[in-house]
Write a protein that holds these residues in place. Structure first.
Motif, PDB file in Angstrom:
ATOM      1  N   ARG A  45      -7.951  27.878   0.189  1.00 38.54           N
ATOM      2  CA  ARG A  45      -7.172  28.801   0.879  1.00 38.54           C
ATOM      3  C   ARG A  45      -7.831  29.860   1.101  1.00 38.54           C
ATOM      4  O   ARG A  45      -8.530  30.634   0.504  1.00 38.54           O
ATOM      5  N   GLU A  46      -7.621  30.586   2.420  1.00 39.12           N
ATOM      6  CA  GLU A  46      -8.537  31.806   3.043  1.00 39.12           C
ATOM      7  C   GLU A  46      -7.601  32.756   3.704  1.00 39.12           C
ATOM      8  O   GLU A  46      -6.653  32.216   4.163  1.00 39.12           O
ATOM      9  N   PHE A  47      -7.904  33.784   3.603  1.00 41.88           N
ATOM     10  CA  PHE A  47      -7.222  35.162   4.236  1.00 41.88           C
ATOM     11  C   PHE A  47      -7.257  35.097   5.640  1.00 41.88           C
ATOM     12  O   PHE A  47      -8.316  34.692   6.252  1.00 41.88           O
ATOM     13  N   VAL A  48      -5.957  35.326   6.212  1.00 41.22           N
ATOM     14  CA  VAL A  48      -6.234  35.049   7.811  1.00 41.22           C
ATOM     15  C   VAL A  48      -5.747  36.670   8.258  1.00 41.22           C
ATOM     16  O   VAL A  48      -6.564  37.371   9.027  1.00 41.22           O
ATOM     17  N   ALA A  49      -4.825  37.170   7.901  1.00 44.54           N
ATOM     18  CA  ALA A  49      -4.332  38.418   8.542  1.00 44.54           C
ATOM     19  C   ALA A  49      -3.094  39.030   7.355  1.00 44.54           C
ATOM     20  O   ALA A  49      -2.338  38.187   6.608  1.00 44.54           O
ATOM     21  N   ALA A  50      -3.214  40.332   7.434  1.00 44.99           N
ATOM     22  CA  ALA A  50      -2.110  41.212   6.545  1.00 44.99           C
ATOM     23  C   ALA A  50      -1.556  42.343   7.143  1.00 44.99           C
ATOM     24  O   ALA A  50      -2.444  42.756   8.205  1.00 44.99           O
ATOM     25  N   ILE A  51      -0.304  42.641   6.824  1.00 42.21           N
ATOM     26  CA  ILE A  51       0.131  44.062   7.462  1.00 42.21           C
ATOM     27  C   ILE A  51       0.920  44.613   6.246  1.00 42.21           C
ATOM     28  O   ILE A  51       1.704  44.079   5.757  1.00 42.21           O
ATOM     29  N   ARG A  52       0.856  46.039   6.326  1.00 38.40           N
ATOM     30  CA  ARG A  52       1.473  46.579   5.356  1.00 38.40           C
ATOM     31  C   ARG A  52       2.797  47.119   5.716  1.00 38.40           C
ATOM     32  O   ARG A  52       2.955  47.443   6.980  1.00 38.40           O
ATOM     33  N   ARG A  53       4.012  47.276   4.978  1.00 41.52           N
ATOM     34  CA  ARG A  53       5.254  47.596   5.497  1.00 41.52           C
ATOM     35  C   ARG A  53       4.960  49.535   5.903  1.00 41.52           C
ATOM     36  O   ARG A  53       5.495  49.654   7.037  1.00 41.52           O
ATOM     37  N   SER A  54       4.435  49.972   5.030  1.00 40.84           N
ATOM     38  CA  SER A  54       4.358  51.343   5.551  1.00 40.84           C
ATOM     39  C   SER A  54       3.324  51.564   6.512  1.00 40.84           C
ATOM     40  O   SER A  54       2.050  51.271   6.059  1.00 40.84           O
ATOM     41  N   GLY A  55       3.555  51.959   7.612  1.00 36.19           N
ATOM     42  CA  GLY A  55       2.550  52.425   8.660  1.00 36.19           C
ATOM     43  C   GLY A  55       1.993  51.089   9.637  1.00 36.19           C
ATOM     44  O   GLY A  55       1.475  51.323  10.498  1.00 36.19           O
ATOM     45  N   GLY A  56       2.652  49.996   9.231  1.00 38.43           N
ATOM     46  CA  GLY A  56       2.136  48.732   9.681  1.00 38.43           C
ATOM     47  C   GLY A  56       0.688  48.560   9.967  1.00 38.43           C
ATOM     48  O   GLY A  56       0.140  47.988  10.902  1.00 38.43           O
ATOM     49  N   ILE A  57      -0.217  48.981   9.095  1.00 38.41           N
ATOM     50  CA  ILE A  57      -1.548  48.902   9.308  1.00 38.41           C
ATOM     51  C   ILE A  57      -1.850  47.346   8.847  1.00 38.41           C
ATOM     52  O   ILE A  57      -1.175  46.619   7.931  1.00 38.41           O
ATOM     53  N   ALA A  58      -2.758  46.867   9.614  1.00 40.19           N
ATOM     54  CA  ALA A  58      -3.029  45.386   9.795  1.00 40.19           C
ATOM     55  C   ALA A  58      -4.529  45.155   9.519  1.00 40.19           C
ATOM     56  O   ALA A  58      -5.425  45.791   9.728  1.00 40.19           O
ATOM     57  N   TYR A  59      -4.605  43.951   8.931  1.00 40.29           N
ATOM     58  CA  TYR A  59      -6.205  43.327   8.669  1.00 40.29           C
ATOM     59  C   TYR A  59      -6.096  42.086   9.004  1.00 40.29           C
ATOM     60  O   TYR A  59      -5.329  41.284   9.117  1.00 40.29           O
ATOM     61  N   TYR A  60      -7.693  41.932   9.444  1.00 39.49           N
ATOM     62  CA  TYR A  60      -7.771  40.404   9.990  1.00 39.49           C
ATOM     63  C   TYR A  60      -9.063  39.892   9.454  1.00 39.49           C
ATOM     64  O   TYR A  60      -9.968  40.625   9.278  1.00 39.49           O
ATOM     65  N   ALA A  61      -9.235  38.547   9.026  1.00 41.57           N
ATOM     66  CA  ALA A  61     -10.451  38.029   8.631  1.00 41.57           C
ATOM     67  C   ALA A  61     -11.233  37.946  10.056  1.00 41.57           C
ATOM     68  O   ALA A  61     -10.786  37.821  11.124  1.00 41.57           O
ATOM     69  N   ASP A  62     -12.501  37.782  10.026  1.00 39.65           N
ATOM     70  CA  ASP A  62     -13.552  37.933  10.991  1.00 39.65           C
ATOM     71  C   ASP A  62     -13.192  36.842  12.197  1.00 39.65           C
ATOM     72  O   ASP A  62     -13.262  36.962  13.329  1.00 39.65           O
ATOM     73  N   PRO A  63     -13.127  35.515  11.737  1.00 43.27           N
ATOM     74  CA  PRO A  63     -12.995  34.627  12.604  1.00 43.27           C
ATOM     75  C   PRO A  63     -11.794  34.517  13.586  1.00 43.27           C
ATOM     76  O   PRO A  63     -11.852  33.949  14.565  1.00 43.27           O
ATOM     77  N   VAL A  64     -10.612  35.252  13.090  1.00 42.28           N
ATOM     78  CA  VAL A  64      -9.580  35.489  13.989  1.00 42.28           C
ATOM     79  C   VAL A  64      -9.455  36.679  14.663  1.00 42.28           C
ATOM     80  O   VAL A  64      -8.511  36.649  15.675  1.00 42.28           O
ATOM     81  N   LYS A  65     -10.266  37.723  14.472  1.00 39.16           N
ATOM     82  CA  LYS A  65     -10.108  39.016  15.073  1.00 39.16           C
ATOM     83  C   LYS A  65     -10.259  38.987  16.714  1.00 39.16           C
ATOM     84  O   LYS A  65     -11.113  38.071  17.171  1.00 39.16           O
TER      85      LYS A  65
END
Length: 125
Positions: A45-65
């Motif tokens: 299982r691999e990370f794709v994307a995440a988003i924090r509740r506070s501020g809506g900061i988002a993160y992405y794995a390189d293959p899906v950016k």
């Protein structure tokens, strides 16, 4: 906490899909984050994307950016994953996850408390 994911399916390469995941059974604090992971057959299982509740900061794995966008509706405790320009290598079961407090990382499975059952995304080439 219960997570209900939907929106998977079969799509041709270059197409798009939108996944949704609704969380219930918990009152989320500002430390909450919601994420999508995926697991292809025979792979971890691999990370794709995440988003924090506070501020809506988002993160992405390189293959899906540049192709995937994660968003959330805090009032509905729902996270979305808009996927465009889908490729055969995006084929996997997609899982949504929630963390109720920060565990040191947003990028690994160990950072999350609760998991949905998964929804299948199949991209035909």
């Amino acid at each position: 906490v219960q997570l209900q994911a939907s929106g998977g399916g079969l799509v041709q390469a270059g197409g798009s899909l939108r996944l949704s995941c609704a969380a219930s059974g918990h009152t989320f604090s500002s430390n909450n984050a919601m994420a999508w992971f995926r697991q292809a057959v025979g792979k971890e299982r691999e990370f794709v994307a995440a988003i924090r509740r506070s501020g809506g900061i988002a993160y992405y794995a390189d293959p899906v950016k540049g192709r995937f966008i994660i968003s959330r509706d805090n009032a509905k405790n729902t996270v979305y994953l808009q996927m465009i320009d889908l490729r055969a290598e995006d084929t996997a079961v997609y899982y949504c996850a929630v963390r109720t407090f920060y565990r040191g990382t947003d990028y690994s499975t160990g950072g999350y408390d609760y998991w949905g059952r998964g929804t299948q995304v199949t991209v035909s080439s």
